[in-house]
Design a protein around this motif. Structure first.
Motif, PDB file in Angstrom:
ATOM      1  N   ASP A  50       0.651  -1.050   0.207  1.00  0.00           N
ATOM      2  CA  ASP A  50      -0.335   0.251  -0.319  1.00  0.00           C
ATOM      3  C   ASP A  50       0.864   1.502   0.428  1.00  0.00           C
ATOM      4  O   ASP A  50       0.582   1.670  -0.160  1.00  0.00           O
ATOM      5  N   LEU A  51       1.942   1.236   0.661  1.00  0.00           N
ATOM      6  CA  LEU A  51       2.403   2.094   0.889  1.00  0.00           C
ATOM      7  C   LEU A  51       3.511   2.171  -0.807  1.00  0.00           C
ATOM      8  O   LEU A  51       3.815   4.269  -1.038  1.00  0.00           O
ATOM      9  N   ASP A  52       3.770   1.579  -0.917  1.00  0.00           N
ATOM     10  CA  ASP A  52       4.401   1.476  -2.859  1.00  0.00           C
ATOM     11  C   ASP A  52       3.268   2.573  -3.218  1.00  0.00           C
ATOM     12  O   ASP A  52       3.975   2.993  -4.048  1.00  0.00           O
ATOM     13  N   THR A  53       2.292   1.856  -3.254  1.00  0.00           N
ATOM     14  CA  THR A  53       1.015   2.473  -4.382  1.00  0.00           C
ATOM     15  C   THR A  53       1.064   4.316  -3.498  1.00  0.00           C
ATOM     16  O   THR A  53       1.175   4.649  -4.863  1.00  0.00           O
ATOM     17  N   HIS A  54       0.722   4.176  -3.067  1.00  0.00           N
ATOM     18  CA  HIS A  54       1.101   5.458  -1.771  1.00  0.00           C
ATOM     19  C   HIS A  54       2.071   6.149  -2.996  1.00  0.00           C
ATOM     20  O   HIS A  54       1.620   7.169  -3.284  1.00  0.00           O
ATOM     21  N   ILE A  55       3.427   5.726  -2.700  1.00  0.00           N
ATOM     22  CA  ILE A  55       4.534   7.007  -3.273  1.00  0.00           C
ATOM     23  C   ILE A  55       4.580   6.953  -4.759  1.00  0.00           C
ATOM     24  O   ILE A  55       4.949   8.082  -5.236  1.00  0.00           O
ATOM     25  N   HIS A  56       3.902   5.987  -4.906  1.00  0.00           N
ATOM     26  CA  HIS A  56       4.340   6.371  -6.926  1.00  0.00           C
ATOM     27  C   HIS A  56       2.745   7.426  -7.341  1.00  0.00           C
ATOM     28  O   HIS A  56       3.424   7.900  -8.165  1.00  0.00           O
ATOM     29  N   LEU A  57       1.798   7.085  -6.395  1.00  0.00           N
ATOM     30  CA  LEU A  57       1.057   8.352  -6.897  1.00  0.00           C
ATOM     31  C   LEU A  57       0.775   9.320  -6.692  1.00  0.00           C
ATOM     32  O   LEU A  57       0.942  10.542  -7.791  1.00  0.00           O
ATOM     33  N   GLU A  58       2.454   9.717  -5.678  1.00  0.00           N
ATOM     34  CA  GLU A  58       2.043  10.850  -5.731  1.00  0.00           C
ATOM     35  C   GLU A  58       3.462  11.199  -6.229  1.00  0.00           C
ATOM     36  O   GLU A  58       3.385  12.673  -6.269  1.00  0.00           O
ATOM     37  N   ASN A  59       4.173  10.639  -6.655  1.00  0.00           N
ATOM     38  CA  ASN A  59       5.613  11.118  -6.382  1.00  0.00           C
ATOM     39  C   ASN A  59       5.414  11.585  -8.541  1.00  0.00           C
ATOM     40  O   ASN A  59       5.754  11.885  -8.297  1.00  0.00           O
ATOM     41  N   ASP A  60       4.481   9.849  -9.204  1.00  0.00           N
ATOM     42  CA  ASP A  60       4.539   9.654 -10.440  1.00  0.00           C
ATOM     43  C   ASP A  60       3.416  10.227 -10.594  1.00  0.00           C
ATOM     44  O   ASP A  60       3.492  10.860 -12.594  1.00  0.00           O
ATOM     45  N   THR A  61       2.077  11.136 -10.416  1.00  0.00           N
ATOM     46  CA  THR A  61       0.799  11.774 -10.334  1.00  0.00           C
ATOM     47  C   THR A  61       0.885  13.118 -10.564  1.00  0.00           C
ATOM     48  O   THR A  61       0.484  13.660 -10.560  1.00  0.00           O
ATOM     49  N   LEU A  62       0.516  12.704  -8.375  1.00  0.00           N
ATOM     50  CA  LEU A  62      -0.063  14.177  -7.822  1.00  0.00           C
ATOM     51  C   LEU A  62       1.076  15.793  -8.153  1.00  0.00           C
ATOM     52  O   LEU A  62       0.706  16.214  -8.372  1.00  0.00           O
ATOM     53  N   PHE A  63       2.406  14.778  -7.464  1.00  0.00           N
ATOM     54  CA  PHE A  63       3.689  16.061  -7.628  1.00  0.00           C
ATOM     55  C   PHE A  63       3.950  16.600  -8.529  1.00  0.00           C
ATOM     56  O   PHE A  63       3.739  17.890  -8.952  1.00  0.00           O
ATOM     57  N   PRO A  64       3.395  15.565 -10.143  1.00  0.00           N
ATOM     58  CA  PRO A  64       4.170  16.007 -11.291  1.00  0.00           C
ATOM     59  C   PRO A  64       2.796  17.499 -11.280  1.00  0.00           C
ATOM     60  O   PRO A  64       2.536  18.801 -11.936  1.00  0.00           O
ATOM     61  N   LYS A  65       1.563  16.728 -11.167  1.00  0.00           N
ATOM     62  CA  LYS A  65       0.210  17.869 -12.227  1.00  0.00           C
ATOM     63  C   LYS A  65       0.977  19.331 -11.365  1.00  0.00           C
ATOM     64  O   LYS A  65       0.152  20.245 -11.436  1.00  0.00           O
ATOM     65  N   ALA A  66       0.455  18.857 -10.086  1.00  0.00           N
ATOM     66  CA  ALA A  66       1.012  20.278  -8.971  1.00  0.00           C
ATOM     67  C   ALA A  66       1.664  21.425  -9.659  1.00  0.00           C
ATOM     68  O   ALA A  66       1.804  22.317  -9.073  1.00  0.00           O
ATOM     69  N   MET A  67       2.790  20.756 -10.148  1.00  0.00           N
ATOM     70  CA  MET A  67       4.285  21.676 -10.705  1.00  0.00           C
ATOM     71  C   MET A  67       3.489  22.506 -11.464  1.00  0.00           C
ATOM     72  O   MET A  67       4.140  23.482 -12.213  1.00  0.00           O
ATOM     73  N   ASP A  68       2.590  21.644 -12.163  1.00  0.00           N
ATOM     74  CA  ASP A  68       2.637  21.637 -13.983  1.00  0.00           C
ATOM     75  C   ASP A  68       2.106  23.537 -13.532  1.00  0.00           C
ATOM     76  O   ASP A  68       2.944  24.306 -14.644  1.00  0.00           O
ATOM     77  N   PRO A  69       0.789  24.205 -12.589  1.00  0.00           N
ATOM     78  CA  PRO A  69       1.345  25.771 -12.681  1.00  0.00           C
ATOM     79  C   PRO A  69       1.891  26.648 -12.380  1.00  0.00           C
ATOM     80  O   PRO A  69       2.125  27.533 -12.935  1.00  0.00           O
ATOM     81  N   GLU A  70       2.997  25.897 -11.196  1.00  0.00           N
ATOM     82  CA  GLU A  70       3.841  26.908 -11.633  1.00  0.00           C
ATOM     83  C   GLU A  70       4.915  26.834 -12.237  1.00  0.00           C
ATOM     84  O   GLU A  70       5.106  28.498 -12.828  1.00  0.00           O
ATOM     85  N   ARG A  71       4.584  26.126 -12.874  1.00  0.00           N
ATOM     86  CA  ARG A  71       6.003  25.507 -14.400  1.00  0.00           C
ATOM     87  C   ARG A  71       5.868  26.793 -15.634  1.00  0.00           C
ATOM     88  O   ARG A  71       6.297  27.155 -16.209  1.00  0.00           O
ATOM     89  N   GLN A  72       4.488  26.587 -15.552  1.00  0.00           N
ATOM     90  CA  GLN A  72       3.514  27.527 -16.869  1.00  0.00           C
ATOM     91  C   GLN A  72       3.274  28.857 -15.486  1.00  0.00           C
ATOM     92  O   GLN A  72       2.829  30.257 -16.852  1.00  0.00           O
ATOM     93  N   GLY A  73       4.315  29.315 -14.889  1.00  0.00           N
ATOM     94  CA  GLY A  73       4.037  31.025 -14.072  1.00  0.00           C
ATOM     95  C   GLY A  73       2.761  31.115 -13.287  1.00  0.00           C
ATOM     96  O   GLY A  73       2.273  32.113 -13.565  1.00  0.00           O
ATOM     97  N   VAL A  74       1.908  30.223 -13.518  1.00  0.00           N
ATOM     98  CA  VAL A  74       0.361  30.459 -12.763  1.00  0.00           C
ATOM     99  C   VAL A  74       0.285  30.105 -10.985  1.00  0.00           C
ATOM    100  O   VAL A  74       1.168  29.911 -10.408  1.00  0.00           O
TER     101      VAL A  74
END
Length: 81
Positions: free
Chosen positions: A57-81
């Motif tokens: 379960d921890l591996d799933t959690h880490i994968h979802l955050e590191n590979d899905t959530l965190f990149p999406k969270a950074m997208d607006p910042e990278r675009q200057g939003v």
């Protein structure tokens, strides 16, 4: 927002994820891959089973955050939003 950038809390969480994975690597090694000894009772076998499930379960959690959530969270910042 209490942080100047989303990157700082994300990097902190990624560091925590890496630390948790190292702890479970050690635990898995010390328990022989969550394989109880032949003399283990039912509670010992259940403990190993639950540890293996928790790590999964921890591996799933880490994968979802590191590979899905965190990149999406950074997208607006990278675009200057």
């Amino acid at each position: 927002m209490p942080f100047a950038t989303r990157l700082h809390p994300i990097r902190a969480m990624e560091t925590e994820h890496a630390h948790a994975k190292r702890l479970f690597d050690d635990l898995r090694r010390e328990t022989g891959g969550y394989h109880p000894p032949a003399a283990a009772d039912d509670s010992g076998r259940e403990c190993d089973r639950q540890l293996a499930k928790f790590e999964e379960d921890l591996d799933t959690h880490i994968h979802l955050e590191n590979d899905t959530l965190f990149p999406k969270a950074m997208d607006p910042e990278r675009q200057g939003v």
